[in-house]
Scaffold this motif. Structure first.
Motif, PDB file in Angstrom:
ATOM      1  N   MET A   1     -52.086  24.457 -74.708  1.00  0.00           N
ATOM      2  CA  MET A   1     -52.795  23.270 -75.181  1.00  0.00           C
ATOM      3  C   MET A   1     -51.824  22.129 -75.469  1.00  0.00           C
ATOM      4  N   ALA A   2     -50.678  22.485 -76.064  1.00  0.00           N
ATOM      5  CA  ALA A   2     -49.692  21.445 -76.373  1.00  0.00           C
ATOM      6  C   ALA A   2     -49.179  20.794 -75.106  1.00  0.00           C
ATOM      7  N   ALA A   3     -48.925  21.615 -74.063  1.00  0.00           N
ATOM      8  CA  ALA A   3     -48.438  21.075 -72.798  1.00  0.00           C
ATOM      9  C   ALA A   3     -49.489  20.182 -72.160  1.00  0.00           C
ATOM     10  N   THR A   4     -50.767  20.595 -72.263  1.00  0.00           N
ATOM     11  CA  THR A   4     -51.855  19.790 -71.697  1.00  0.00           C
ATOM     12  C   THR A   4     -51.946  18.444 -72.403  1.00  0.00           C
ATOM     13  N   SER A   5     -51.866  18.448 -73.740  1.00  0.00           N
ATOM     14  CA  SER A   5     -51.946  17.207 -74.505  1.00  0.00           C
ATOM     15  C   SER A   5     -50.772  16.290 -74.187  1.00  0.00           C
ATOM     16  N   ALA A   6     -49.578  16.862 -74.083  1.00  0.00           N
ATOM     17  CA  ALA A   6     -48.402  16.051 -73.771  1.00  0.00           C
ATOM     18  C   ALA A   6     -48.529  15.417 -72.391  1.00  0.00           C
ATOM     19  N   ARG A   7     -49.059  16.199 -71.434  1.00  0.00           N
ATOM     20  CA  ARG A   7     -49.224  15.680 -70.073  1.00  0.00           C
ATOM     21  C   ARG A   7     -50.261  14.552 -70.052  1.00  0.00           C
ATOM     22  N   THR A   8     -51.339  14.732 -70.806  1.00  0.00           N
ATOM     23  CA  THR A   8     -52.380  13.708 -70.853  1.00  0.00           C
ATOM     24  C   THR A   8     -51.852  12.422 -71.475  1.00  0.00           C
ATOM     25  N   LEU A   9     -51.030  12.543 -72.527  1.00  0.00           N
ATOM     26  CA  LEU A   9     -50.428  11.360 -73.142  1.00  0.00           C
ATOM     27  C   LEU A   9     -49.475  10.664 -72.178  1.00  0.00           C
ATOM     28  N   LYS A  10     -48.725  11.452 -71.400  1.00  0.00           N
ATOM     29  CA  LYS A  10     -47.832  10.853 -70.415  1.00  0.00           C
ATOM     30  C   LYS A  10     -48.627  10.135 -69.335  1.00  0.00           C
ATOM     31  N   LEU A  11     -49.769  10.710 -68.940  1.00  0.00           N
ATOM     32  CA  LEU A  11     -50.636  10.060 -67.961  1.00  0.00           C
ATOM     33  C   LEU A  11     -51.140   8.725 -68.507  1.00  0.00           C
ATOM     34  N   LEU A  12     -51.510   8.692 -69.776  1.00  0.00           N
ATOM     35  CA  LEU A  12     -51.978   7.451 -70.390  1.00  0.00           C
ATOM     36  C   LEU A  12     -50.862   6.401 -70.414  1.00  0.00           C
ATOM     37  N   SER A  13     -49.647   6.855 -70.689  1.00  0.00           N
ATOM     38  CA  SER A  13     -48.510   5.942 -70.693  1.00  0.00           C
ATOM     39  C   SER A  13     -48.284   5.340 -69.312  1.00  0.00           C
ATOM     40  N   ILE A  14     -48.449   6.149 -68.268  1.00  0.00           N
ATOM     41  CA  ILE A  14     -48.290   5.652 -66.885  1.00  0.00           C
ATOM     42  C   ILE A  14     -49.367   4.608 -66.578  1.00  0.00           C
ATOM     43  N   PHE A  15     -50.593   4.876 -66.980  1.00  0.00           N
ATOM     44  CA  PHE A  15     -51.664   3.907 -66.759  1.00  0.00           C
ATOM     45  C   PHE A  15     -51.401   2.613 -67.524  1.00  0.00           C
ATOM     46  N   GLY A  16     -50.718   2.727 -68.658  1.00  0.00           N
ATOM     47  CA  GLY A  16     -50.442   1.541 -69.468  1.00  0.00           C
ATOM     48  C   GLY A  16     -49.575   0.515 -68.779  1.00  0.00           C
ATOM     49  N   LEU A  17     -48.889   0.899 -67.695  1.00  0.00           N
ATOM     50  CA  LEU A  17     -48.059  -0.045 -66.943  1.00  0.00           C
ATOM     51  C   LEU A  17     -48.900  -1.000 -66.097  1.00  0.00           C
ATOM     52  N   GLY A  18     -50.190  -0.705 -65.938  1.00  0.00           N
ATOM     53  CA  GLY A  18     -51.081  -1.601 -65.228  1.00  0.00           C
ATOM     54  C   GLY A  18     -51.161  -1.385 -63.734  1.00  0.00           C
ATOM     55  N   ALA A  19     -50.473  -0.386 -63.204  1.00  0.00           N
ATOM     56  CA  ALA A  19     -50.474  -0.151 -61.760  1.00  0.00           C
ATOM     57  C   ALA A  19     -51.710   0.644 -61.349  1.00  0.00           C
ATOM     58  N   THR A  20     -52.060   0.520 -60.065  1.00  0.00           N
ATOM     59  CA  THR A  20     -53.105   1.353 -59.462  1.00  0.00           C
ATOM     60  C   THR A  20     -52.423   2.430 -58.633  1.00  0.00           C
ATOM     61  N   LEU A  21     -52.643   3.701 -58.997  1.00  0.00           N
ATOM     62  CA  LEU A  21     -51.939   4.811 -58.361  1.00  0.00           C
ATOM     63  C   LEU A  21     -52.939   5.839 -57.859  1.00  0.00           C
ATOM     64  N   THR A  22     -52.606   6.454 -56.741  1.00  0.00           N
ATOM     65  CA  THR A  22     -53.454   7.510 -56.203  1.00  0.00           C
ATOM     66  C   THR A  22     -53.272   8.783 -57.023  1.00  0.00           C
ATOM     67  N   ALA A  23     -54.198   9.724 -56.853  1.00  0.00           N
ATOM     68  CA  ALA A  23     -54.086  11.000 -57.555  1.00  0.00           C
ATOM     69  C   ALA A  23     -52.814  11.729 -57.141  1.00  0.00           C
ATOM     70  N   ALA A  24     -52.441  11.607 -55.869  1.00  0.00           N
ATOM     71  CA  ALA A  24     -51.221  12.266 -55.399  1.00  0.00           C
ATOM     72  C   ALA A  24     -49.985  11.656 -56.057  1.00  0.00           C
ATOM     73  N   GLU A  25     -49.963  10.331 -56.182  1.00  0.00           N
ATOM     74  CA  GLU A  25     -48.815   9.664 -56.824  1.00  0.00           C
ATOM     75  C   GLU A  25     -48.722  10.052 -58.298  1.00  0.00           C
ATOM     76  N   LEU A  26     -49.867  10.118 -58.956  1.00  0.00           N
ATOM     77  CA  LEU A  26     -49.873  10.539 -60.357  1.00  0.00           C
ATOM     78  C   LEU A  26     -49.414  11.983 -60.495  1.00  0.00           C
ATOM     79  N   ALA A  27     -49.843  12.822 -59.580  1.00  0.00           N
ATOM     80  CA  ALA A  27     -49.440  14.229 -59.631  1.00  0.00           C
ATOM     81  C   ALA A  27     -47.935  14.371 -59.474  1.00  0.00           C
ATOM     82  N   THR A  28     -47.345  13.574 -58.602  1.00  0.00           N
ATOM     83  CA  THR A  28     -45.891  13.619 -58.409  1.00  0.00           C
ATOM     84  C   THR A  28     -45.171  13.218 -59.683  1.00  0.00           C
ATOM     85  N   ARG A  29     -45.634  12.163 -60.325  1.00  0.00           N
ATOM     86  CA  ARG A  29     -44.982  11.698 -61.562  1.00  0.00           C
ATOM     87  C   ARG A  29     -45.114  12.711 -62.698  1.00  0.00           C
TER      88      ARG A  29
END
Length: 342
Positions: A1-29
């Motif tokens: 659960m902790a790893a899932t929450s950390a990953r979700t927060l990192k995903l939110l941080s990536i979205f905060g940059l304002g870019a439009t990214l594909t699911a594959a690009e997000l998965a790589t990051r």
């Protein structure tokens, strides 16, 4: 659960940059599968974040404008950057110190111990060095009024105190630029039919005009470059212990870009200008003039001319070889116009 929450927060941080990214690009990051990324996106949507799916070429996922305000999440680097910004903003904006202090205290309380230690390592104090003479902090309400007109693309009407008499101007505001701790507005003046870089601390804004205008192409293609090259941007000579001036064999736009804070540049000809500046000593002032690596003439006052003569003597002595014989290059400084030509 902790790893899932950390990953979700990192995903939110990536979205905060304002870019439009594909699911594959997000998965790589994230170092996860595309299926996991889509599941994390659903989690963010459940928390109230509006994650938009953009279709077509160049599509993907991006953070939209939420209809309700979800919690704001920073990663460690973002939290440290925000803490530093909150400490420094009172040095350039007045009327905001208490709010910035409260926001900084709230941020520190929410930080993990390690992030808080990193942020505290960037504790900032404001001080003026010998070379710069920044303007006092500007009223935050003035910046807010001008910035609002820029964002809405509306004309702004201000009382402006420049080098001459106070004037009431109606301007097309394009960009705000902070340079050398001073706020400038890059605007087109329709009445004068020219672009201007103007000190915002000399504005008294009127009520909003609500009158739209069409944006124009800024000279040099960059508001910062325009401000730096504008010799008539409204700067005033600071009160230094020693102050003098000289004609430099350089264009005003070139000298304006590199002139120390608290100096003024006046147009003389296409290839010359007058620079007025100050320093803590006459030799220091003379040294500042020599950094421009250009012929200098018409120096004022007499103390500045004497300081240059003294520097010429010291330089000549320093170039003499052991035994007192002067080298073949001769003295670096000419007597022309009673001033050195570097």
């Amino acid at each position: 659960m902790a790893a899932t929450s950390a990953r979700t927060l990192k995903l939110l941080s990536i979205f905060g940059l304002g870019a439009t990214l594909t699911a594959a690009e997000l998965a790589t990051r994230l170092g996860a599968s595309v299926r996991t990324v889509r599941r994390d996106i659903d989690t963010l949507r459940d928390l109230g974040y509006e994650i938009e799916a953009v279709r077509g070429a160049g599509g993907g996922y991006r953070l939209g404008r939420a209809t309700r305000l979800p919690p704001v999440v920073f990663d460690e680097d973002q939290a440290v950057a925000t803490a530093v910004a909150l400490q420094t903003v009172p040095t350039v904006l007045s009327g905001i110190r208490e709010n910035a202090a409260r926001a900084l205290a709230t941020l520190h309380q929410a930080m993990p111990a390690r992030s808080r230690l990193h942020a505290e390592a960037f504790t900032v104090s404001s001080a003026r060095n010998y070379w710069e003479f920044p303007a006092p902090p500007i009223d935050a309400e003035i910046v807010r009024a001008v910035g609002s007109a820029i964002n809405r693309q509306h004309l702004v009407r201000v009382d402006y105190t420049g080098d001459g008499e106070p004037a009431t101007l109606t301007l097309e505001p394009h960009d705000l630029v902070v340079w050398a701790a001073r706020w400038y507005l890059v605007a087109f003046d329709p009445n004068a039919n020219r672009w201007r870089a103007m000190r915002v601390d000399r504005f008294t804004p009127h009520m909003p005009t609500h009158t739209p205008f069409e944006r124009r192409d800024i000279p040099h293609g960059d508001p910062v470059a325009f401000v730096m090259a504008a010799h008539d941007r409204g700067d005033a000579a600071a009160e230094w212990q020693c102050r003098g001036s000289a004609i430099l064999a350089l264009p005003a736009s070139t000298v304006a870009r590199f002139a120390p804070g608290g100096s003024t540049v006046e147009y003389d000809t296409e290839t010359t200008c007058r620079l007025t500046l100050g320093a803590w000593s006459w030799p220091g002032l003379a040294g500042l003039l020599l950094t421009f690596d250009a012929d200098i003439t018409d120096l004022e006052p007499a103390e500045l001319r004497q300081a240059l003569r003294s520097l010429r003597t010291r330089i000549s002595r320093g170039l003499e070889p052991v035994g007192g014989q002067r080298g073949g290059d001769g003295p670096l400084v000419s007597d022309r116009a009673a001033a050195p030509a570097s």
